[in-house]
Scaffold this active site. Sequence first.
Site, PDB file in Angstrom:
ATOM      1  N   LYS A 150     -11.788 -12.073   5.167  1.00 52.67           N
ATOM      2  CA  LYS A 150     -13.054 -11.396   5.862  1.00 52.67           C
ATOM      3  C   LYS A 150     -14.086 -10.908   5.016  1.00 52.67           C
ATOM      4  O   LYS A 150     -13.789 -10.660   3.538  1.00 52.67           O
ATOM      5  CB  LYS A 150     -12.484 -10.525   6.808  1.00 52.67           C
ATOM      6  N   ASP A 163     -13.151  -2.044   0.044  1.00 54.04           N
ATOM      7  CA  ASP A 163     -13.057  -3.136  -0.724  1.00 54.04           C
ATOM      8  C   ASP A 163     -14.166  -4.091  -0.330  1.00 54.04           C
ATOM      9  O   ASP A 163     -13.970  -5.493  -0.902  1.00 54.04           O
ATOM     10  CB  ASP A 163     -11.565  -3.696  -0.990  1.00 54.04           C
ATOM     11  N   ARG A 213       0.693  -1.133  -0.098  1.00 52.68           N
ATOM     12  CA  ARG A 213      -0.176  -0.054   0.049  1.00 52.68           C
ATOM     13  C   ARG A 213       0.832   1.087   0.115  1.00 52.68           C
ATOM     14  O   ARG A 213       1.706   1.363   0.747  1.00 52.68           O
ATOM     15  CB  ARG A 213      -0.885   0.041   1.332  1.00 52.68           C
ATOM     16  N   GLU A 241     -11.941 -10.269  13.800  1.00 49.83           N
ATOM     17  CA  GLU A 241     -10.663  -9.527  14.043  1.00 49.83           C
ATOM     18  C   GLU A 241     -11.413  -8.287  14.882  1.00 49.83           C
ATOM     19  O   GLU A 241     -12.532  -7.866  14.261  1.00 49.83           O
ATOM     20  CB  GLU A 241      -9.634  -8.961  13.074  1.00 49.83           C
ATOM     21  N   GLU A 242     -10.783  -7.602  15.935  1.00 54.36           N
ATOM     22  CA  GLU A 242     -11.453  -6.462  16.385  1.00 54.36           C
ATOM     23  C   GLU A 242     -11.549  -5.187  15.486  1.00 54.36           C
ATOM     24  O   GLU A 242     -12.479  -4.458  15.438  1.00 54.36           O
ATOM     25  CB  GLU A 242     -10.619  -5.991  17.528  1.00 54.36           C
ATOM     26  N   ARG A 259      -1.506   1.601  17.697  1.00 52.93           N
ATOM     27  CA  ARG A 259      -2.543   0.985  17.956  1.00 52.93           C
ATOM     28  C   ARG A 259      -2.588   0.412  19.646  1.00 52.93           C
ATOM     29  O   ARG A 259      -1.811  -0.293  19.886  1.00 52.93           O
ATOM     30  CB  ARG A 259      -3.341  -0.112  17.295  1.00 52.93           C
ATOM     31  N   HIS A 274      -9.600   0.186   3.402  1.00 50.68           N
ATOM     32  CA  HIS A 274     -10.466   1.225   4.189  1.00 50.68           C
ATOM     33  C   HIS A 274      -9.720   2.585   4.022  1.00 50.68           C
ATOM     34  O   HIS A 274     -10.207   3.417   4.567  1.00 50.68           O
ATOM     35  CB  HIS A 274     -10.732   0.853   5.418  1.00 50.68           C
ATOM     36  N   THR A 314      -2.391 -10.277  14.040  1.00 49.81           N
ATOM     37  CA  THR A 314      -3.415  -9.595  13.335  1.00 49.81           C
ATOM     38  C   THR A 314      -3.155  -9.901  11.858  1.00 49.81           C
ATOM     39  O   THR A 314      -2.108 -10.009  11.350  1.00 49.81           O
ATOM     40  CB  THR A 314      -2.819  -8.005  13.469  1.00 49.81           C
TER      41      THR A 314
END
Length: 541
Positions: free
Chosen positions: A374, A277, A20, A361-362, A494, A112, A342
Amino acid sequence: MTTVKTHPIEGQKPGTSGLRKKTRVFMQTHYLENFVQSIFDGIGGAAGKTFVLGGDGRYFNERAAQVILRMAAANGAARMIVGRDALLSTPAASHLIRLNKTDGGIIMSASHNPGGEDEDFGVKFNMPNGGPAPESVTGAMFKRTEEITEYRILEAQDVDLSTVGETALGDMTVTIVDPVEDYAALMETLFDFEAIRALFEGGFRIRFDAMCAITGPYGHEILEDRLGAPEGSVVHGTPLPDFGGMHPDPNPTWAHELMDAMKGDDAPDFGAASDGDGDRNMVVGPQVYVSPSDSLAVLAANAHLAKGYSDGLKGVARSMPTSAAVDRVAEKMGMTCYETPTGWKFFGNLMDDDRVTLCGEESFGTGSDHVREKDGLWAILMWLNILAVRKMSVAEIMADHWQTYGRNYYSRHDYEGVETQTADAMMADLRARLNDLPGQIVQGNRIAQADDYAYHDPVDGSVSEHQGIRVIFEGGARFVIRLSGTGTSGATVRLYLESLETDPALFEQDPQEALGWVIAAAEEIARIRERTGKTGPDVTT
Ligand code: G1P
Ligand code: ZN
């Protein structure tokens, strides 16, 4: 076919989910081409192979697709299966890879992250099982980017991707498919569409916010056309190259229009949103927000109500920072619950080995073994199926769930745009102090364990280290700190916070209050605010 001389470009290391970068970086001379050639080289060449290709429609999507097609042809690929207009949601791409038994697929997306010429773009390779390439494969691709000297590309006109059907590019066949059809058919095999249709016929109202991203067409077709939700139930349903300026991340901060609607007097019965996406989802009831960790636990506890899961689940899995709410369900139902680092790529092995059916996942990701990504709409349909069968409201389902399993209060605090050096130094300092933490009392609670999480894959034996620092208190409350692996500039810290409440009288607290002492303990130990100079998190979920 031409062979173009090139030279290695620094920084083409795939992160949590592919490569990315800023769109303008991807648009630089040779940038995309180097990476695509390294993908093909990293998997042992493209000759004779079939791949799926599609993306989330963000700026540069179609131009990148044309380049990838010409390079696939020049590298000898036999066939490319492409979503019409080069569009495919990530879960739909994963499904097409599996359905057509292909050699993998290339997905163009930065998930996202916002889209546009000045925003983000990304390219990711998925394996023949439909899941993101594991570290061994992305490592081989990265290595190629560091030594690349040339790439192969066909000189040709653009392929017309606007019509479903077959065409040729050099010796390669290009098969253009409807992006929604096969995916929608798969959903019909998993969920009781009739029960959900009856729910809508009874006046049940949904608001699905596609955030001007890829799930618009999927929502229109599945929710409105096939399930009969009234027209207008899908909002922001037309994918736009810049997502209409929206930040297509389905969380309370970025999906605030949906949150406002769900707080209003005339709130619909169910609210949901998906990301750029289409692999993420957020679920909301009138006046009630369902945290992703809770959503995973509710789906695990109720999945058997949907026809595709009526035989029960093989097991479940969650990423390490995700709350232990699903562990409590697994324990009661006698299933194994796996904990992974993760990123979705770690779930693939567990599913391929038939160990788990459901995982999550959270970070607003839930899915099952129907694909190897997912799947946002899947989670929304599963919720609708459960609501249709149980005939309860979202709030009632949540209250009932906590009564049975207790409530894992949970929150994630993101500190964005932190200087990389500051973030790295903070992590290094924390790591150096881990051995001293156990036994210490912080904010009135004793630390039971402190470590740098490492994962030993039970299927292939691979080891992934440095996957997040965890500080666990006696009684199970904990915080986790890790640096994001999906950002395109600076660092994002995070901080994940969790505590378990088993007293029913305390199930209706505000999570930030219930977690107050854990938040204070994390600051006392890691001093994120002090070091970053921020007074609080930029995003709280
Ligand atoms: C983030 C999420 C992670 C998710 C990934 C891709 O990665 O935290 O759970 O799998 O996006 O959607 P991070 O930026 O934290 O590395
Ligand atoms: Zn995504």
